[in-house]
Design a protein around this motif. Structure first.
Motif, PDB file in Angstrom:
ATOM      1  N   PHE A 191    -117.643 -11.366  32.016  1.00  0.00           N
ATOM      2  CA  PHE A 191    -116.609 -11.241  30.982  1.00  0.00           C
ATOM      3  C   PHE A 191    -117.061 -10.287  29.884  1.00  0.00           C
ATOM      4  O   PHE A 191    -116.279  -9.447  29.430  1.00  0.00           O
ATOM      5  N   TYR A 192    -118.314 -10.395  29.439  1.00  0.00           N
ATOM      6  CA  TYR A 192    -118.813  -9.537  28.370  1.00  0.00           C
ATOM      7  C   TYR A 192    -118.840  -8.079  28.806  1.00  0.00           C
ATOM      8  O   TYR A 192    -118.521  -7.175  28.013  1.00  0.00           O
ATOM      9  N   THR A 193    -119.207  -7.841  30.055  1.00  0.00           N
ATOM     10  CA  THR A 193    -119.248  -6.459  30.555  1.00  0.00           C
ATOM     11  C   THR A 193    -117.858  -5.826  30.518  1.00  0.00           C
ATOM     12  O   THR A 193    -117.684  -4.687  30.068  1.00  0.00           O
ATOM     13  N   GLN A 194    -116.850  -6.552  30.976  1.00  0.00           N
ATOM     14  CA  GLN A 194    -115.487  -6.024  30.966  1.00  0.00           C
ATOM     15  C   GLN A 194    -114.943  -5.911  29.543  1.00  0.00           C
ATOM     16  O   GLN A 194    -114.206  -4.974  29.225  1.00  0.00           O
ATOM     17  N   GLN A 196    -116.607  -5.377  26.639  1.00  0.00           N
ATOM     18  CA  GLN A 196    -117.156  -4.241  25.905  1.00  0.00           C
ATOM     19  C   GLN A 196    -116.588  -2.925  26.433  1.00  0.00           C
ATOM     20  O   GLN A 196    -116.464  -1.955  25.681  1.00  0.00           O
ATOM     21  N   LEU A 197    -116.202  -2.903  27.690  1.00  0.00           N
ATOM     22  CA  LEU A 197    -115.562  -1.714  28.240  1.00  0.00           C
ATOM     23  C   LEU A 197    -114.176  -1.519  27.635  1.00  0.00           C
ATOM     24  O   LEU A 197    -113.767  -0.396  27.328  1.00  0.00           O
ATOM     25  N   MET A 198    -113.441  -2.618  27.442  1.00  0.00           N
ATOM     26  CA  MET A 198    -112.085  -2.530  26.925  1.00  0.00           C
ATOM     27  C   MET A 198    -112.040  -2.328  25.413  1.00  0.00           C
ATOM     28  O   MET A 198    -111.147  -1.647  24.905  1.00  0.00           O
ATOM     29  N   THR A 199    -112.957  -2.923  24.687  1.00  0.00           N
ATOM     30  CA  THR A 199    -112.896  -2.878  23.232  1.00  0.00           C
ATOM     31  C   THR A 199    -113.640  -1.697  22.622  1.00  0.00           C
ATOM     32  O   THR A 199    -113.287  -1.244  21.531  1.00  0.00           O
ATOM     33  N   LYS A 200    -114.655  -1.172  23.307  1.00  0.00           N
ATOM     34  CA  LYS A 200    -115.483  -0.120  22.726  1.00  0.00           C
ATOM     35  C   LYS A 200    -115.346   1.223  23.418  1.00  0.00           C
ATOM     36  O   LYS A 200    -115.501   2.260  22.766  1.00  0.00           O
ATOM     37  N   ASN A 201    -115.071   1.243  24.703  1.00  0.00           N
ATOM     38  CA  ASN A 201    -115.170   2.498  25.456  1.00  0.00           C
ATOM     39  C   ASN A 201    -113.849   2.927  26.073  1.00  0.00           C
ATOM     40  O   ASN A 201    -113.828   3.569  27.115  1.00  0.00           O
ATOM     41  N   VAL A 202    -112.739   2.584  25.440  1.00  0.00           N
ATOM     42  CA  VAL A 202    -111.424   2.968  25.939  1.00  0.00           C
ATOM     43  C   VAL A 202    -110.639   3.597  24.802  1.00  0.00           C
ATOM     44  O   VAL A 202    -110.657   3.086  23.674  1.00  0.00           O
ATOM     45  N   LYS A 215    -107.679  -4.863  31.697  1.00  0.00           N
ATOM     46  CA  LYS A 215    -107.517  -6.071  30.889  1.00  0.00           C
ATOM     47  C   LYS A 215    -107.310  -7.294  31.767  1.00  0.00           C
ATOM     48  O   LYS A 215    -107.823  -8.377  31.467  1.00  0.00           O
ATOM     49  N   MET A 216    -106.590  -7.122  32.863  1.00  0.00           N
ATOM     50  CA  MET A 216    -106.376  -8.235  33.775  1.00  0.00           C
ATOM     51  C   MET A 216    -107.676  -8.621  34.475  1.00  0.00           C
ATOM     52  O   MET A 216    -108.000  -9.811  34.589  1.00  0.00           O
ATOM     53  N   LEU A 217    -108.460  -7.593  34.888  1.00  0.00           N
ATOM     54  CA  LEU A 217    -109.735  -7.886  35.551  1.00  0.00           C
ATOM     55  C   LEU A 217    -110.724  -8.554  34.615  1.00  0.00           C
ATOM     56  O   LEU A 217    -111.589  -9.315  35.063  1.00  0.00           O
ATOM     57  N   MET A 218    -110.592  -8.302  33.313  1.00  0.00           N
ATOM     58  CA  MET A 218    -111.506  -8.903  32.346  1.00  0.00           C
ATOM     59  C   MET A 218    -111.422 -10.425  32.378  1.00  0.00           C
ATOM     60  O   MET A 218    -112.412 -11.117  32.121  1.00  0.00           O
ATOM     61  N   TYR A 219    -110.243 -10.953  32.688  1.00  0.00           N
ATOM     62  CA  TYR A 219    -110.073 -12.412  32.747  1.00  0.00           C
ATOM     63  C   TYR A 219    -110.105 -12.946  34.179  1.00  0.00           C
ATOM     64  O   TYR A 219    -110.499 -14.090  34.395  1.00  0.00           O
ATOM     65  N   VAL A 220    -109.718 -12.118  35.146  1.00  0.00           N
ATOM     66  CA  VAL A 220    -109.640 -12.601  36.524  1.00  0.00           C
ATOM     67  C   VAL A 220    -111.021 -12.767  37.135  1.00  0.00           C
ATOM     68  O   VAL A 220    -111.317 -13.802  37.761  1.00  0.00           O
ATOM     69  N   THR A 247    -125.480  -4.640  35.564  1.00  0.00           N
ATOM     70  CA  THR A 247    -124.245  -3.926  35.232  1.00  0.00           C
ATOM     71  C   THR A 247    -124.003  -3.916  33.731  1.00  0.00           C
ATOM     72  O   THR A 247    -123.591  -2.895  33.167  1.00  0.00           O
ATOM     73  N   MET A 248    -124.254  -5.039  33.076  1.00  0.00           N
ATOM     74  CA  MET A 248    -124.061  -5.123  31.637  1.00  0.00           C
ATOM     75  C   MET A 248    -124.985  -4.166  30.902  1.00  0.00           C
ATOM     76  O   MET A 248    -124.559  -3.436  29.991  1.00  0.00           O
ATOM     77  N   GLY A 249    -126.265  -4.138  31.266  1.00  0.00           N
ATOM     78  CA  GLY A 249    -127.196  -3.217  30.636  1.00  0.00           C
ATOM     79  C   GLY A 249    -126.858  -1.766  30.918  1.00  0.00           C
ATOM     80  O   GLY A 249    -126.958  -0.908  30.027  1.00  0.00           O
ATOM     81  N   GLN A 250    -126.457  -1.462  32.140  1.00  0.00           N
ATOM     82  CA  GLN A 250    -126.078  -0.099  32.509  1.00  0.00           C
ATOM     83  C   GLN A 250    -124.851   0.348  31.724  1.00  0.00           C
ATOM     84  O   GLN A 250    -124.773   1.491  31.253  1.00  0.00           O
TER      85      GLN A 250
END
Length: 429
Positions: A191-194, A196-202, A215-220, A247-250
């Motif tokens: 969840f954290y990986t998805q 940070q992708l949606m909130t910081k890098n989009v 956004k859907m994958l972040m919860y699914v 993946t999170m660190g990368q």
């Protein structure tokens, strides 16, 4: 299950061989029957797989950057078909096809790992059922069944009964506590990986179907891991938790050093880059020069954060070059406006003439008339409006004007024209 494993032996055999090789190394350090030897073997398998997937990850980043270049076209399509969602989706798909981009490219690393995950699951399931698989023989099978990770056997599951857990030499409480903690950590890291992708890098200025899918994958995905995780052996949970942490660190590294244009991560990165370049007077790293080169090449297409970065360098007396280098500017460089145009910061501002008072304007008019306000008034000079081709005797004698300066001022105050007046036409007698 044996039939399925035999059908996929082309992947289960290499995976089991890699695990055995790592176990041989770690067994000499921690002991062949310990959970550390087998657990670290699984962790090393994950690291090896993810290193092999780095080219695929780079391709994913490039595909994501290609998606970012399409943002202006996507915005136009959204504005044009804002009342027709179906036509909007059709035009988006057409744009993806024409440019060769794939909005689902972010799922490629997960899809590429799936065969290895499947193979590891069957290897660990063979250990739990006491059957050999791949290169794992009877002696290695007995060693793996003795291995415990924090009191939970390598092949135990959350849904296993007490009799099966006791056969593996553990208690049901230990197994369920360890598996529950690992499932929660696995879901939270996903969840954290998805997130940070949606909130910081989009770039949130443009809404696209790609963003909705992310956004859907972040919860699914976290829900899927939590539901299916109760059926995973402890060894598989170790595998999946390790790959999520990787993946999170990368992702954090990419967001910090190569953020998406227009995102919050880019604003933070350019702020750090401005501070670093102004302190050293140049771009020291190759990655920094690459970012600066891309910003300079954009010209008027720069976003708000990129314009702020260029202006920050200009205020510090620096100038970004087309090759990505930064040099000292002899004069203050131009400051970029909102539309990308440049205005010189060193150019003097245009001075507006000061507005004069009524008395100043009147005194100026008197001075322009040749100083008639004080002293005797000389005979008026002929102006350019006076006809010069008339005979001398046809010109009437001009009446004498008042000598006093008060009369001149009174005329100026009454609204008459200031300065030399046009002589009146002679009256015919």
């Amino acid at each position: 299950m044996d039939t399925i494993a035999s059908l996929f032996s082309f992947i289960t055999t290499p995976v089991s061989w890699v695990i055995v090789q790592f176990h041989t190394v770690y067994g000499k350090i921690f002991g062949p029957d310990t959970g550390w030897a087998w657990g670290l073997s699984i962790v090393s398998l994950v690291i090896l797989i993810r290193i092999c997937l780095i080219p695929l990850f780079v391709k994913q980043i490039k595909s994501t950057r290609a998606m970012q270049t399409l943002q202006p076209e996507m915005k136009k399509i959204q504005e044009r078909y804002k009342n027709d969602k179906q036509r909007q989706s059709e035009e988006m798909m057409k744009l993806y096809k024409e440019t060769g981009t794939n909005p689902l490219s972010s799922c490629l690393p997960i899809l590429a790992q799936s065969p290895f995950f499947f193979a590891l699951y069957h290897v660990l399931n063979g250990i739990a059922t006491g059957s050999t698989i791949g290169v794992i023989n009877d002696s290695l099978l007995a060693s793996a069944r003795k291995a415990h990770i924090f009191g939970a056997p390598l092949a135990a599951k959350f849904t296993d009964g007490s009799s099966k857990v006791e056969a593996l030499g553990a208690s049901l409480t230990d197994v369920r506590v360890v598996t529950a903690v690992m499932i929660v950590l696995m879901s939270a890291s996903q969840f954290y990986t998805q997130r940070q992708l949606m909130t910081k890098n989009v770039d949130t200025t443009v809404k696209t179907p790609f963003m909705q899918q992310q956004k859907m994958l972040m919860y699914v995905f976290p829900v899927m891991f939590a539901v299916f995780g109760i059926n995973f052996p402890v060894g598989v949970l170790v595998y999946w938790l390790t790959t999520n942490v990787w993946t999170m660190g990368q992702q954090m590294y990419v967001i910090r050093n190569n953020p998406t244009p227009g995102s919050k991560a880019q604003a933070a990165y350019l702020e750090r880059l401005t501070h670093h370049v102004t302190n050293h007077g140049k771009a020291r790293k190759r990655s920094e020069r690459t970012i600066i080169k891309a910003i300079v090449a954009k010209g008027r297409d720069r976003n708000e954060f990129e314009r702020k970065f260029i202006n920050g360098l200009n205020k510090a007396g620096l100038a970004a070059q087309a090759d990505g280098s930064v040099v000292q500017s002899e004069s203050q460089a131009a400051v970029e406006t909102e539309d990308g145009a440049s205005t010189s910061a060193a150019a003097p501002k245009r001075q507006q003439p000061k507005r004069q008072s009524k008395s100043q304007r009147q005194s100026g008019g008197v001075a322009a008339s040749g100083g008639k306000a004080a002293g005797d008034a000389p005979s008026p000079e002929p102006t350019s409006l006076t006809k010069s081709d008339e005979p001398e005797d046809a010109k009437p004698a001009e009446p004498a004007k008042k000598q006093s300066g008060g009369g001149t001022r009174s005329k100026a105050q009454s609204g008459q024209r200031k300065g030399p007046q046009r002589p009146k036409s002679p009256s015919k007698k």
